[in-house]
Design a protein around this motif. Structure first.
Motif, mmCIF file in Angstrom:
data_model
loop_
_atom_site.group_PDB
_atom_site.id
_atom_site.type_symbol
_atom_site.label_atom_id
_atom_site.label_comp_id
_atom_site.label_asym_id
_atom_site.label_seq_id
_atom_site.Cartn_x
_atom_site.Cartn_y
_atom_site.Cartn_z
ATOM 1 N N MET A 12 0.811 -1.135 -0.112
ATOM 2 C CA MET A 12 -0.013 -0.042 0.183
ATOM 3 C C MET A 12 0.713 1.254 0.064
ATOM 4 N N VAL A 13 1.837 0.913 0.651
ATOM 5 C CA VAL A 13 2.820 2.356 0.941
ATOM 6 C C VAL A 13 3.507 2.577 -0.416
ATOM 7 N N TYR A 14 3.737 1.474 -1.115
ATOM 8 C CA TYR A 14 4.351 1.664 -2.722
ATOM 9 C C TYR A 14 3.412 1.922 -3.569
ATOM 10 N N GLY A 15 2.134 1.836 -3.351
ATOM 11 C CA GLY A 15 1.085 2.018 -4.242
ATOM 12 C C GLY A 15 0.681 0.953 -5.184
ATOM 13 N N ASN A 16 1.147 -0.231 -4.688
ATOM 14 C CA ASN A 16 0.705 -1.512 -5.540
ATOM 15 C C ASN A 16 -0.774 -1.818 -5.126
ATOM 16 N N TYR A 17 -1.157 -1.821 -3.874
ATOM 17 C CA TYR A 17 -2.363 -1.842 -3.375
ATOM 18 C C TYR A 17 -3.020 -0.540 -3.207
ATOM 19 N N ALA A 18 -4.384 -0.527 -3.819
ATOM 20 C CA ALA A 18 -4.996 0.777 -3.383
ATOM 21 C C ALA A 18 -5.657 0.479 -2.212
ATOM 22 N N ILE A 19 -6.028 1.715 -1.502
ATOM 23 C CA ILE A 19 -6.649 1.395 0.054
ATOM 24 C C ILE A 19 -8.037 1.755 -0.022
ATOM 25 N N ASP A 20 -8.941 1.317 1.043
ATOM 26 C CA ASP A 20 -10.273 1.383 0.932
ATOM 27 C C ASP A 20 -10.585 2.843 1.762
ATOM 28 N N GLU A 21 -9.905 2.962 2.574
ATOM 29 C CA GLU A 21 -9.928 4.176 3.471
ATOM 30 C C GLU A 21 -8.663 4.952 4.172
ATOM 31 N N GLY A 22 -8.876 5.973 4.436
ATOM 32 C CA GLY A 22 -7.562 6.953 4.991
ATOM 33 C C GLY A 22 -6.808 7.502 4.206
ATOM 34 N N GLN A 23 -5.486 7.767 4.506
ATOM 35 C CA GLN A 23 -4.438 8.586 3.829
ATOM 36 C C GLN A 23 -3.010 7.882 3.977
ATOM 37 N N ILE A 24 -2.225 8.103 3.171
ATOM 38 C CA ILE A 24 -0.861 7.533 3.212
ATOM 39 C C ILE A 24 -0.230 8.919 2.410
ATOM 40 N N LEU A 25 0.633 9.568 3.515
ATOM 41 C CA LEU A 25 1.283 10.756 2.944
ATOM 42 C C LEU A 25 2.569 10.686 2.669
ATOM 43 N N VAL A 26 3.254 11.001 1.730
ATOM 44 C CA VAL A 26 4.594 10.618 1.367
ATOM 45 C C VAL A 26 5.216 12.015 0.999
ATOM 46 N N ARG A 27 6.399 12.368 1.601
ATOM 47 C CA ARG A 27 6.974 13.603 1.259
ATOM 48 C C ARG A 27 7.927 13.330 -0.007
ATOM 49 N N ASP A 28 7.564 14.482 -0.663
ATOM 50 C CA ASP A 28 8.162 14.468 -2.149
ATOM 51 C C ASP A 28 9.561 15.386 -1.897
ATOM 52 N N THR A 29 10.545 14.571 -2.451
ATOM 53 C CA THR A 29 12.011 15.267 -2.259
ATOM 54 C C THR A 29 12.050 16.583 -3.151
ATOM 55 N N ALA A 30 11.338 16.287 -4.256
ATOM 56 C CA ALA A 30 11.555 17.789 -5.068
ATOM 57 C C ALA A 30 10.955 18.908 -4.644
ATOM 58 N N SER A 31 9.650 18.862 -3.758
ATOM 59 C CA SER A 31 9.125 20.023 -3.202
ATOM 60 C C SER A 31 8.961 20.061 -2.028
ATOM 61 N N GLY A 32 9.350 19.142 -1.339
ATOM 62 C CA GLY A 32 9.103 18.889 0.373
ATOM 63 C C GLY A 32 7.771 18.929 0.608
ATOM 64 N N ALA A 33 6.830 18.750 -0.058
ATOM 65 C CA ALA A 33 5.506 18.843 0.194
ATOM 66 C C ALA A 33 4.966 17.069 0.719
ATOM 67 N N MET A 34 4.059 17.073 1.377
ATOM 68 C CA MET A 34 3.496 15.971 1.694
ATOM 69 C C MET A 34 2.397 15.497 0.661
ATOM 70 N N HIS A 35 2.408 14.390 -0.117
ATOM 71 C CA HIS A 35 1.261 14.068 -1.084
ATOM 72 C C HIS A 35 0.601 12.803 -0.633
ATOM 73 N N ASP A 36 -0.813 12.477 -0.718
ATOM 74 C CA ASP A 36 -1.277 11.471 -0.499
ATOM 75 C C ASP A 36 -1.322 10.712 -1.675
ATOM 76 N N LEU A 37 -0.660 9.273 -1.654
ATOM 77 C CA LEU A 37 -0.685 8.331 -2.663
ATOM 78 C C LEU A 37 -1.824 7.362 -2.429
#
Length: 248
Positions: free
Chosen positions: A67-92
């Motif tokens: 799920m963290v790698y994006g191979n499995y879709a999730i049913d609920e919730g969020q997984i925020l990952v920091r983008d090294t290019a912008s420093g922002a957290m994005h929900d995959l």
């Protein structure tokens, strides 16, 4: 430092944050039976720490990595990952394929349990590819790939061969070299040493410690207790999030 400043500084070290994540599988060929896997998954991963996913087999550890790698879709919730290019957290967790590919390119490395290599591509090129994909010259990438494979004790005679006929341990060393050749700030490891002998296991432990010293965060599954004891900074018992256990 004030409490506010302390909290802010701590938040800035977070590279991955999962909250209220739930996952189930629908068995479409079995009358749509829904098999719950995990629910209410929540944790943060900070720079320079190794969080080990623990719990018995079948509790959902590998599913969380996928799920963290994006191979499995999730049913609920969020997984925020920091983008090294912008420093922002994005929900995959939203399943945006373009975002997932971008975060894999910039932020998340992954070593699975088994090597899934393109047929007829040499071990050296398989390991070098993540560097060339990020803009390195092929010459530099091949030199670094050869150095990693040598460190992992893969015979040089195998460098130019496709890994299809390699032993399980040889394939996994190619897999590890490919996952470790870049400096993604997040490294996901799914039992990377399971098929290795003691000598090569120690090499991988040293490589993990070097990653942690650089501030890279590791999220992993290690059934090999000496490896776990050598690198873990924190354990996360996935049994606490088991949807099947809760349903029972």
């Amino acid at each position: 430092m004030t409490l506010l400043h302390t909290s802010t500084a701590l938040a800035e070290t977070i590279v991955l944050s999962a909250s209220d994540v739930a996952k189930s599988f629908t068995m479409h060929l079995r009358d749509g039976i829904v098999l719950p896997v995990v629910r209410n998954v929540g944790f943060d991963l900070h720079r320079g720490e190794c969080v080990v996913l623990g719990g018995p087999s079948g509790v959902g550890k590998s599913s969380i990595l996928r799920m963290v790698y994006g191979n499995y879709a999730i049913d609920e919730g969020q997984i925020l990952v920091r983008d090294t290019a912008s420093g922002a957290m994005h929900d995959l967790g939203g399943g945006d394929a373009r975002l997932i590919l971008e975060l894999r390119h910039n932020s998340i490395g992954y070593v699975s349990q088994f090597l899934r290599a393109v047929p007829r591509v040499s071990a050296l090129d398989i390991v070098a590819e993540p560097l060339t994909a990020r803009g390195s010259s092929r010459e530099d990438a091949v030199v670094r790939a050869a150095a990693l494979l040598t460190r992992l004790n893969l015979p040089e005679a195998l460098f130019g061969l496709p890994p299809a006929t390699f032993s399980g341990g040889e394939k996994q060393r190619v897999n590890i070299a490919r996952g470790f050749i870049t400096d993604h700030p997040i490294l996901l490891l799914d039992e990377p040493t399971a098929s290795l002998d003691a000598e090569n296991r120690d090499v991988v432990v040293a490589m993990m410690k070097e990653k942690l010293a650089k501030g890279i965060a590791i999220l992993g599954i290690f059934h090999d207790l000496p490896v776990r004891d050598a690198v873990a900074t924190r354990m996360l018992d996935i049994s606490d999030f088991s949807a099947r256990k809760t349903a029972a």
